[in-house]
Design a protein around this motif. Structure first.
Motif, PDB file in Angstrom:
ATOM      1  N   LYS A  56      -8.838   2.537  -1.071  1.00  0.00           N
ATOM      2  CA  LYS A  56      -8.730   3.496  -2.176  1.00  0.00           C
ATOM      3  C   LYS A  56      -7.900   2.918  -3.316  1.00  0.00           C
ATOM      4  N   LEU A  57      -6.832   2.202  -2.989  1.00  0.00           N
ATOM      5  CA  LEU A  57      -6.003   1.581  -4.022  1.00  0.00           C
ATOM      6  C   LEU A  57      -6.775   0.511  -4.783  1.00  0.00           C
ATOM      7  N   GLU A  97       0.989   4.038  -3.185  1.00  0.00           N
ATOM      8  CA  GLU A  97       0.180   5.225  -2.896  1.00  0.00           C
ATOM      9  C   GLU A  97       0.496   6.408  -3.799  1.00  0.00           C
ATOM     10  N   ASN A  98       1.728   6.704  -4.027  1.00  0.00           N
ATOM     11  CA  ASN A  98       2.107   7.884  -4.810  1.00  0.00           C
ATOM     12  C   ASN A  98       2.608   7.535  -6.206  1.00  0.00           C
ATOM     13  N   ALA A 156       0.826  -1.208   0.000  1.00  0.00           N
ATOM     14  CA  ALA A 156       0.000   0.000   0.000  1.00  0.00           C
ATOM     15  C   ALA A 156       0.859   1.257   0.000  1.00  0.00           C
ATOM     16  N   ASN A 157       1.907   1.266   0.800  1.00  0.00           N
ATOM     17  CA  ASN A 157       2.790   2.436   0.834  1.00  0.00           C
ATOM     18  C   ASN A 157       3.542   2.608  -0.478  1.00  0.00           C
ATOM     19  N   GLN A 189      -5.439   0.125  -8.669  1.00  0.00           N
ATOM     20  CA  GLN A 189      -4.039  -0.263  -8.536  1.00  0.00           C
ATOM     21  C   GLN A 189      -3.856  -1.638  -7.898  1.00  0.00           C
ATOM     22  N   LYS A 216      -6.592   3.688   2.996  1.00  0.00           N
ATOM     23  CA  LYS A 216      -5.573   3.755   1.954  1.00  0.00           C
ATOM     24  C   LYS A 216      -5.649   2.524   1.050  1.00  0.00           C
TER      25      LYS A 216
END
Length: 960
Positions: free
Chosen positions: A118-119, A86-87, A82-83, A124, A115
């Motif tokens: 949302k991904l 994220e961007n 996830a991290n 994603q 988070k």
């Protein structure tokens, strides 16, 4: 699971799916990158394969415990992914196992949950498979598969919503693939099934050292050792050109075996992405390096995106109507030992499945009745435990011993929780005040505290089938006479000697006192219904004479004879036929791995030559009673068997109740024990039939594969072994006769000679097969090798003639149903109950249904679900060719199916109960000139069930 074996990642198109605009870049919620029609498009699938137990337990894998075995902590994977995503909106990842996802979700703060969600919603992260675990396909029963997918889907719906509904089945690690599993994925409305470990299609393309892992040179996980990408031209370690050149060569080789210009490459492995940025940063560089390549277009992708890209190319696909079993990774190495490995655990899994179905029914009836103190959540532990043990390194018996022990504890804990409220439920349904009922989980070992301690006790029998059953009750009791009273007064019973002293297992507190088995028939137990019986102890210390000279049992309708010289089975009479049939026990000496061969182990069956027979039998005793006629045979000091028939007309089979172990390995040779049936003058033309996950039968031909050729001389025995989860049959087409053996758990089986059937029932090896588990399959209990007890049921008859209003194939179907979903039996002492109260209880007769369903229809699920709804799942049990009179469409109005409730607000769902069937559209695949068909659905209460139909509904149960 990390292994070294040839496999393929293949696409199986399914008949039910979604359709999309060909120009769309979004499939469901997944955003797909552009492809190039002029290049080879390489779809990089970033994934982590997370075994729900194998070398470590589920908890150890998740939390990162017991690191000396494997440096793995699944809790870090989803957070790290996830991290890392994220961007970076171009990156993609797939999440598979819901059991681990749910553990992670429960331990996250809300910001991390949102988070991740949302991904998923922005495309994603694609959720694939979605089952509680990635189940095995060979050893599992179809009902257990359905259950664990349904529970996983429910969790995903509750946490991630519609974008979390998987549309891709992902079976990348099981050791072979069944036809029935593919069929069920169709019914779950998956767009496609991706699978691995198959030595047939595309096998040469991937090479002998490739599994579902990242290609060589491109593995950048912290568990890997490949060099990272250095894309700085001024750096001495600059290596982009080398990486590109090697990868392009691999891709061109792969592309030769695909029908389109789309190639799928898996970027992951066992428990990868604990430090996800390592993988993604290097993948970013690799993709960037291919931006100007004239031959290859490299892109982040997901299975849905790959599938849609293939669909846009409109290839004409071939169909395969058999399966991908047995799996082998070398000419003489067949992964068929696991069909039988850990036989006691395989049996316990079936017991737990049985109890779970009973529990779901009872909790549903109680909740719909308004029981106020009912805790429906107590079902969850067993739901999840059963989902875990369907895993391809659980039910298979291919896990380490300490992991298997953990699985057993998990199941046992779940059973105790589910049964804890049964007394509350029964009291409500019967409007009575029963004592605390307990089941006898160790009755198979002739251990049951209540029946062996008290002189008088109640027996409650609950039937989970939608038709009445006559159920054989067998309880270990004291050495005495007993009487049994039912609703119509005293009923016939027998008190028999137990199968063997081995059943009295020694424990820390000392040996269990020996005794007898009380046997009686709980007749006509109503559908989804209850019947009670009273058992009373009579005279103590009854001495029974042992009879040795009886060789003939039963009568002209049902019976068997023994050979006077060998004391082995000689002939069988049933369904108007008498056949000469012998049966005995044999063993294969396990290969020790010398001479360059692989040893027999948890996965591999590698016999060192032909099977050896143990010899003739001696008769321990014979018995002709009121309920049963039987003979107890002794084969040697550690193999005994009872062959029996029941006098109840509904039990039209010969039962073989065998006890094997501890397997003698004092000669330092591992052994694999089989039971073998030989039918004289029977020509099955090297053809036999095995069930596929307990449903449709599939043809097997000795030394033959329908879709490829192989050399059977390399391994003539194991190469002809197949999983048998329910039944194995041979047919003599000239005489129109069928002989079948049904079993009570998964076992490997075959027909190696004319008129012959064999099933492997126990395995004890002294060497590991080097497939990853790192332990020899040498299970121990109480300081010795394990003892396993099981049953086989022999059925014979004419293929076309009907006996007992059904063909022999239909009879076998009904028998298999009764053995898979047996009545739950609860016991309790009468305590302070008065005689009048006891009589009132015995006269109680309860059924949840308004009338019995035909034996053709099964109610396989009645389950409490979301927001006061229920899952109702019905099945037509017959195949088209199994009975000309019964294998026909059946109409049913489910509105008034239940005595006390109306079935209302019906919504027909896909098999996994997570999507309304009407919303499923379908890819219009073309295969060999044919087009796929779409589903039919109904939200009406009047439905039609066709042969082999399974239909799933979300309903409300409202009181009448």
């Amino acid at each position: 699971m990390l292994i070294r074996a040839t496999f393929t990642l293949s696409l199986l198109t399914l008949t039910v799916s979604r359709s999309f605009d060909s120009g769309s870049s979004t499939i469901n919620c997944v955003k797909c990158h552009a492809t190039d029609p002029e290049k080879i498009n390489v779809h990089l699938i970033h994934h982590s394969h997370d075994d729900v137990g194998w070398l470590k337990t589920v908890d150890q894998y998740y939390w990162g415990l017991n690191q000396s075995i494997a440096r793995v902590g699944v809790q870090y994977i989803m957070t790290s992914v996830a991290n890392a995503l994220e961007n970076y909106p171009d990156r993609r990842f797939i999440q598979v196992e819901t059991a681990f996802f749910w553990m992670w979700w429960q331990n996250q703060e809300e910001v991390m949950r949102q988070k991740f969600k949302k991904l998923v919603e922005n495309g994603q992260i694609e959720i694939v498979n979605g089952a509680w675990s990635m189940n095995d396909e060979a050893c599992v029963n179809y009902q257990s598969i359905i259950d664990q997918f349904t529970w996983g889907f429910g969790i995903l719906n509750d946490t991630l919503g519609e974008c979390g509904q998987p549309t891709i089945a992902w079976q990348i690690d099981p050791f072979g693939h069944t036809r029935e599993h593919g069929s069920m994925m169709t019914k779950m409305a998956f767009d496609a099934l991706f699978f691995g470990h198959d030595h047939v299609i595309f096998g040469s393309a991937f090479g002998s050292d490739n599994t579902y892992h990242t290609p060589g040179g491109l593995c950048w996980d912290y568990l890997c050792s490949d060099d990272a990408i250095d894309d700085d031209p001024s750096s001495p370690g600059y290596n982009v050109n080398v990486k590109i050149t090697s990868f392009v060569n691999d891709v061109k080789n792969y592309a030769k075996y695909y029908k389109t210009n789309h190639v799928i490459i898996t970027m992951g492995g066992d428990f990868y992405y604990q430090a996800a940025e390592l993988n993604f940063r290097n993948s970013d560089k690799l993709i960037k390096a291919f931006q100007n390549n004239t031959e290859v277009n490299l892109l982040y992708s997901t299975p849905s995106c790959y599938l849609n890209a293939v669909y846009q190319s409109q290839p004409v696909l071939e169909t395969k109507t058999d399966d991908f079993l047995p799996y082998s990774n070398a000419d003489d190495t067949f992964w068929v030992g696991y069909f039988t490995s850990r036989p006691n655990f395989k049996y316990f899994e079936r017991v737990s499945h049985n109890i779970l179905q009973v529990g779901k029914q009872l909790y549903s009836l109680a909740r719909a009745s308004g029981v106020s103190n009912l805790n429906v959540d107590l079902l969850n532990g067993l739901r999840q435990a059963n989902g875990v043990v369907q895993h391809h390194d659980a039910i298979t018996g291919t896990e380490k011993q300490h992991v298997n022990d953990d699985y057993v504890k998990m199941i046992h804990r779940g059973i105790i929780e589910v049964e804890s409220q049964f007394s509350i439920i029964f009291n409500n349904l019967l409007n009575q005040s029963l004592p605390q009922l307990t089941s006898c989980l160790e009755a198979n070992n002739s251990i049951c505290h209540t029946s062996q301690t008290y002189d008088e006790f109640l027996v409650l029998v609950y039937n989970p089938l939608a038709t009445p059953v006559d159920h054989i009750i067998r309880l270990p009791v004291q050495n005495a006479s007993y009487s049994v009273e039912g609703p119509n007064g005293n009923i016939q019973s027998d008190v028999l000697e137990p199968i063997s002293n081995f059943t009295f297992i020694k424990r820390e507190e000392g040996p269990i006192v020996g005794g007898q088995d009380l046997v009686f028939v709980a007749d006509e137990v109503p559908p989804l219904g209850i019947k009670l019986f009273l058992v009373k102890k009579g005279s103590e210390n009854i001495t029974r004479s042992k009879t040795f000279d009886i060789r003939s049992f039963g009568n002209e309708d049902l019976g068997f004879d023994l050979d006077e010289n060998t004391n082995l089975l000689k002939s069988v009479t049933m369904n108007g036929q008498t056949l000469e049939i012998s049966q005995n026990f044999y063993y294969y000496a396990s290969h020790d791995g010398s001479g360059g061969r692989v040893a027999s182990g948890a996965y591999i069956f590698q016999p060192n030559g032909e099977a050896s027979v143990f010899g003739n039998a001696s008769i321990v005793r014979s018995y002709r009673g009121n309920v049963v006629e039987e003979v107890q045979q002794k084969i040697n000091d550690w193999i005994t068997q009872i062959i029996r028939i029941y006098k109840s007309s509904s039990h039209n089979y010969i039962e073989f109740d065998w006890l094997v172990g501890p397997v003698d390995v004092s000669d330092k040779i591992g052994k694999e024990i089989i039971t073998r049936f030989q039918v004289n003058n029977f020509q099955n033309n090297a053809t036999f039939w095995t069930d596929s996950n307990g449903r449709e039968m599939i043809q097997r031909i000795l030394n033959f594969r329908p879709t490829f050729t192989y050399d059977p001389t390399k391994e003539p025995i194991a190469s002809n072994y197949y999983p048998v989860t329910s039944k194995i049959s041979i047919i003599d087409p000239e005489r129109n006769l069928q002989v079948s053996v049904l079993n009570d758990r998964s076992q490997g089986g075959s027909s190696l000679n004319e008129g012959q059937l064999e099933l492997m029932i126990h395995r004890r090896m002294l060497h590991d097969d080097s497939k990853g588990v790192g332990e020899a399959l040498n299970e121990q209990q109480f300081g010795q090798g394990i003892v396993t007890r099981g049953r086989h049921w022999l059925v014979i008859g004419s293929r076309n003639e009907t006996n007992k209003n059904a063909t022999v194939s239909a009879q076998e179907r009904f028998l298999a149903q009764q053995k898979l979903l047996q009545p739950w039996v609860g016991l309790e002492t009468t305590g302070n109950l008065s005689n009048s109260k006891i009589n009132e209880l015995i006269l109680t007769n309860y059924s949840a249904l308004t009338s019995k369903l035909t034996t053709i229809l099964n109610l396989i699920t009645l389950e409490p679900w979301k927001n006061s709804t229920y899952i109702l799942r019905l099945e037509h049990s017959l195949e088209l060719n199994e009975d000309p009179n019964l294998a026909v469409p059946i109409a049913l109005d489910i509105h008034e199916l239940f005595q006390d409730f109306y079935v209302e607000n019906v919504q027909e769902m896909t098999l996994g109960a997570n999507k309304r069937l009407e919303t499923v559209k379908g890819y219009n695949w073309e295969y060999l000139g044919h087009m796929t068909k779409k589903n039919t659905y109904s939200d009406d209460t009047f439905i039609e069930m066709k042969p082999m139909d399974i239909r799933t509904f979300i309903v409300e149960l409202n009181r009448k």
